[in-house]
Design a protein around this motif. Sequence first.
Motif, short mmCIF file in Angstrom:
data_model
loop_
_atom_site.label_atom_id
_atom_site.label_comp_id
_atom_site.label_asym_id
_atom_site.label_seq_id
_atom_site.Cartn_x
_atom_site.Cartn_y
_atom_site.Cartn_z
N PHE A 38 -3.55 7.17 4.06
CA PHE A 38 -3.86 7.32 2.65
C PHE A 38 -3.38 8.70 2.23
O PHE A 38 -3.74 9.71 2.86
N LYS A 46 -8.63 8.82 -2.15
CA LYS A 46 -8.34 8.39 -0.78
C LYS A 46 -9.53 8.62 0.15
O LYS A 46 -9.88 7.75 0.96
N ALA A 182 -6.68 9.62 6.09
CA ALA A 182 -6.40 10.28 4.82
C ALA A 182 -5.86 11.67 5.13
O ALA A 182 -6.50 12.44 5.87
N TYR A 197 -0.06 4.38 2.07
CA TYR A 197 -0.51 4.04 0.72
C TYR A 197 -0.70 5.34 -0.07
O TYR A 197 -1.43 6.23 0.35
N GLU A 198 -0.02 5.42 -1.22
CA GLU A 198 -0.16 6.60 -2.09
C GLU A 198 -1.10 6.27 -3.24
O GLU A 198 -0.96 5.25 -3.91
N PHE A 199 -2.08 7.15 -3.43
CA PHE A 199 -3.10 7.00 -4.46
C PHE A 199 -2.71 7.87 -5.65
O PHE A 199 -2.53 9.08 -5.51
N ILE A 204 -2.90 2.11 -6.14
CA ILE A 204 -2.64 2.38 -4.73
C ILE A 204 -1.39 1.60 -4.34
O ILE A 204 -1.39 0.36 -4.35
#
Length: 235
Positions: A38, A46, A182, A197-199, A204
């Motif tokens: 994350f 995240k 994270a 996964y980019e928040f 997301i």
Amino acid sequence: MYLKSCAVITKKRNAFPFTIPSLRQLETLTFPTNVTFFVGENGSGKSTLLEGIAWQCGFHTAGGSRNHLYDVHKSSSDMGAYLRLAWLPKITRGFFLRAETFYQFAEHLDQMESDKRYANYGGESLLDQSHGESFLTLFTQAFKGKAIYLLDEPEAALSPTRQLSLLRIMKDLEHEAQFIIATHSPILLGYPHATIYEFDETGINEVQYEETTHYIVTKQFLNARDVMLKHLFED
């Protein structure tokens, strides 16, 4: 993989944590690989989601496993009750590392009366080691076998070379263990074949390593430090 996905089963509109854009848009997140990262700016959600997963796993949300019970200010979850986890197979063994409350976890071990309190942590108090050494002791001594490990900013106490050591530990465990991490570290994010996964405000989104802001900014700084600092320091 053990944890296949997490889904939001209900949302409390206009209330935290769904005031965070990435979490407001979350429906289901899948974990197709043994290592998932994350990544995102501070406050992007995240750590809140990782904490919710830890809560659903039954881990102490200030840091620890199912076997650690101790009181600390940050020992609840804003997200956990809104999640449903899908497993295949379900496992209960694992650990939640929260960098900001790791001292309280180490203190909890010191306060336990069991003669075996350090058995899984190298045989000595984590408080007698430097912050980085205690993290590495946890990773090398306690992380083993079939388990899920949830790590919230493990790089906080690790030098770049120690971050490389963590990558090696993950590699040694990758056929037995699952990691969800994270992080802000471009070194850790470089783990091969991981899901990232980019928040952000759009939600997301799965991205490639070279597409992460952390990689882009770090590369630009290393390649043109003087130029970046000149623009940064200009009035």
